[in-house]
Design a protein around this motif. Structure first.
Motif, PDB file in Angstrom:
ATOM      1  N   LEU A 194     -42.473 -66.849  95.681  1.00 40.22           N
ATOM      2  CA  LEU A 194     -42.119 -65.607  94.972  1.00 40.22           C
ATOM      3  C   LEU A 194     -42.021 -64.433  95.938  1.00 40.22           C
ATOM      4  O   LEU A 194     -41.236 -63.506  95.738  1.00 40.22           O
ATOM      5  CB  LEU A 194     -43.130 -65.334  93.845  1.00 40.22           C
ATOM      6  CG  LEU A 194     -43.003 -66.332  92.683  1.00 40.22           C
ATOM      7  CD1 LEU A 194     -44.135 -66.165  91.678  1.00 40.22           C
ATOM      8  CD2 LEU A 194     -41.642 -66.172  91.977  1.00 40.22           C
TER       9      LEU A 194
ATOM     10  N   PRO B 129     -43.960 -69.741  86.538  1.00 41.10           N
ATOM     11  CA  PRO B 129     -43.902 -70.239  87.920  1.00 41.10           C
ATOM     12  C   PRO B 129     -44.820 -71.444  88.141  1.00 41.10           C
ATOM     13  O   PRO B 129     -44.497 -72.336  88.934  1.00 41.10           O
ATOM     14  CB  PRO B 129     -44.352 -69.042  88.765  1.00 41.10           C
ATOM     15  CG  PRO B 129     -44.881 -68.021  87.817  1.00 41.10           C
ATOM     16  CD  PRO B 129     -44.391 -68.333  86.458  1.00 41.10           C
ATOM     17  N   VAL B 130     -45.942 -71.468  87.441  1.00 37.41           N
ATOM     18  CA  VAL B 130     -46.860 -72.605  87.535  1.00 37.41           C
ATOM     19  C   VAL B 130     -47.141 -73.088  86.119  1.00 37.41           C
ATOM     20  O   VAL B 130     -46.945 -72.348  85.152  1.00 37.41           O
ATOM     21  CB  VAL B 130     -48.193 -72.213  88.234  1.00 37.41           C
ATOM     22  CG1 VAL B 130     -47.951 -71.848  89.695  1.00 37.41           C
ATOM     23  CG2 VAL B 130     -48.873 -71.044  87.525  1.00 37.41           C
TER      24      VAL B 130
ATOM     25  N   ALA C  47     -39.182 -71.289  86.959  1.00 36.78           N
ATOM     26  CA  ALA C  47     -39.591 -72.499  87.672  1.00 36.78           C
ATOM     27  C   ALA C  47     -39.989 -73.624  86.715  1.00 36.78           C
ATOM     28  O   ALA C  47     -40.301 -74.732  87.179  1.00 36.78           O
ATOM     29  CB  ALA C  47     -40.753 -72.182  88.609  1.00 36.78           C
TER      30      ALA C  47
ATOM     31  N   ALA D 195     -46.413 -71.228  94.818  1.00 40.11           N
ATOM     32  CA  ALA D 195     -45.792 -70.139  94.059  1.00 40.11           C
ATOM     33  C   ALA D 195     -45.870 -68.796  94.793  1.00 40.11           C
ATOM     34  O   ALA D 195     -44.904 -68.024  94.773  1.00 40.11           O
ATOM     35  CB  ALA D 195     -46.433 -70.024  92.680  1.00 40.11           C
TER      36      ALA D 195
ATOM     37  N   TRP E  43     -43.991 -75.157  90.349  1.00 40.50           N
ATOM     38  CA  TRP E  43     -44.723 -74.888  91.591  1.00 40.50           C
ATOM     39  C   TRP E  43     -46.215 -75.049  91.380  1.00 40.50           C
ATOM     40  O   TRP E  43     -46.737 -74.800  90.279  1.00 40.50           O
ATOM     41  CB  TRP E  43     -44.478 -73.440  92.052  1.00 40.50           C
ATOM     42  CG  TRP E  43     -43.151 -73.191  92.694  1.00 40.50           C
ATOM     43  CD1 TRP E  43     -42.488 -73.990  93.575  1.00 40.50           C
ATOM     44  CD2 TRP E  43     -42.322 -72.026  92.509  1.00 40.50           C
ATOM     45  NE1 TRP E  43     -41.306 -73.401  93.949  1.00 40.50           N
ATOM     46  CE2 TRP E  43     -41.174 -72.197  93.321  1.00 40.50           C
ATOM     47  CE3 TRP E  43     -42.436 -70.859  91.748  1.00 40.50           C
ATOM     48  CZ2 TRP E  43     -40.156 -71.247  93.393  1.00 40.50           C
ATOM     49  CZ3 TRP E  43     -41.434 -69.921  91.815  1.00 40.50           C
ATOM     50  CH2 TRP E  43     -40.299 -70.110  92.626  1.00 40.50           C
TER      51      TRP E  43
ATOM     52  N   LEU F 296     -52.511 -67.013  89.218  1.00 36.33           N
ATOM     53  CA  LEU F 296     -51.358 -66.600  90.026  1.00 36.33           C
ATOM     54  C   LEU F 296     -51.161 -65.091  89.957  1.00 36.33           C
ATOM     55  O   LEU F 296     -50.839 -64.449  90.954  1.00 36.33           O
ATOM     56  CB  LEU F 296     -50.089 -67.322  89.555  1.00 36.33           C
ATOM     57  CG  LEU F 296     -48.801 -66.892  90.268  1.00 36.33           C
ATOM     58  CD1 LEU F 296     -48.857 -67.222  91.763  1.00 36.33           C
ATOM     59  CD2 LEU F 296     -47.571 -67.539  89.640  1.00 36.33           C
TER      60      LEU F 296
END
Ligand SMILES: O=C(O)CCC(=O)c1ccccc1C(=O)O
Ligand SMILES: [Mg+2]
Length: 361
Positions: free
Chosen positions: A169, A186-187, A156, A165, A160, A196
């Motif tokens: 996911l 992802p972040v 990502a 996220a 996100w 996360l």
């Protein structure tokens, strides 16, 4: 694990920096067309130069300033003037890299990475600006349909938020079945990755019965301190790229000190830069995942007669590579662009020289 590697007098980390003029004796700036837009770009520019030991690449992305670019230069100089040490293996498993394309383009991208049945894993770009989760799901689904046995990864690029996220996911994990190897950055940031990981565990997001694994990319390569991710337990594994980490030797040290699994990946390098990534992958004692070094497949043209395109899911570790004079000539940039690159080289060199002086003091 507490020192920044730049502050350590580690093995092979002190060198004689060649002068700019010495680097420029055999330097070429090329602009290579990509087959598909990647990182919002349709071409890749790179400066390639030849040192006594072989070719090196200097190709920081256009928006990078001298401080960040200095590490890229360090990696290129290592290739030409220092060398990479002895490989532990001759072949490296290679993942396919899937840009944020619509599902109808997925198959044609995949086939550039060799016979699709041989592809061990596919890294799929997600959270592209201007696209939706449904676009990502459709792309994931199509990859899974075409290579049902391949491991899948979602990258990502920090696109996100934490709140986005977790459900994203969860969705992608459903589509991936048990094949979801990990989610890459992802972040954005380090702490958000750690948060996360907890949120995913609470939500029970898993693949093959284990919590979904998280890989840190930007949190390593763009961080002041690439080891913070490991200290904070913010990721299960790290993505390591030779150019932003300042070379093979430094990347090896970071992996060693992080104590996490590592995936070697490219920075959309030409085949000259990819050779350095392969040298790093060949030196890692433990290489549990296919590496993201197949990105020459995303280029329309490259600088080698035989670009480093994977076959049977593998790339051989080439040692030295030799660009074709014809390709260097054909893809040469304008004189204005060349001057811009030389100015960049000078600025990065100045930062690097200061850093190396500081190390010796
Ligand atoms: O990891 C791969 O499969 C290919 C390399 C890649 O995705 C990449 C290439 C250039 C810049 C950023 C990235 C990235 O991993 O985010
Ligand atoms: Mg990434």
């Amino acid at each position: 694990m507490d020192d920044h590697p730049a502050g350590r007098a580690g093995r092979n980390l002190s060198w004689q920096l060649p002068e700019v003029e010495e680097i420029l004796v055999q330097a070429h700036v090329v602009s290579l067309p990509l087959r598909t837009r990647f990182r919002g770009q349709t071409r890749r520019e790179a400066m390639l130069f030849r040192g006594p030991l072989g070719w090196g690449e200097f190709s920081p992305f256009p928006e990078y300033q001298a401080g960040e670019s200095a590490q890229w230069l360090r990696a290129g100089i290592e290739a030409g003037w220092q060398g990479w040490g002895e490989p532990l293996r001759r072949h490296i498993p290679i993942n396919a890299t899937m840009p944020a394309v619509p599902p109808e383009q997925v198959e044609s991208v995949l086939t550039r990475f060799g016979a699709v049945d041989s592809i061990p894993a596919v890294k799929i770009k997600v959270a592209e600006p201007g696209q939706t989760l449904e676009d990502d799901v459709a792309r994931f689904r199509e990859v899974r349909r075409l290579v049902p046995h391949a491991g899948l990864r979602a990258d990502a690029n920090g696109g996100w938020s934490l709140a986005e996220a977790v459900p994203a996911l969860e969705r992608l994990a459903e589509v991936a079945g048990g094949n979801f190897e990990y989610a890459e950055q992802p972040v954005a940031g380090v702490e958000p990755l750690a948060q996360l990981r907890e949120a995913l565990a609470d939500a029970g997001v898993s693949s093959s019965g284990s919590p979904l694994r998280i890989a840190a990319d930007e949190a390593v390569r763009k961080a002041e301190d690439p080891l913070r991710v490991a200290r904070l337990g913010a990721a299960d594994l790290i993505v390591v790229k030779v150019p932003p980490l300042g070379g093979v030797e430094r990347a090896l040290q970071i992996v060693e000190q992080a104590g996490l699994d590592a995936v070697v990946s490219s920075a959309l390098d030409t085949s000259v830069g990819l050779a350095a990534g392969l040298a790093l992958a060949a030196r890692l004692p433990h290489l549990p995942y296919a590496c993201g070094l197949g990105t020459a497949a995303l280029f329309e043209h490259d600088v080698l007669e035989d670009p480093l395109i994977p076959s049977a899911g593998l790339l051989a570790v080439p040692g030295a590579v030799e660009p074709s004079p014809e390709m260097l000539r054909r893809h040469r940039v304008s004189p204005e662009r060349e001057q811009w690159w030389i100015a960049r080289l000078r600025a990065a060199h100045q930062v690097l020289a200061a850093e190396l002086l500081g190390l010796r003091a």
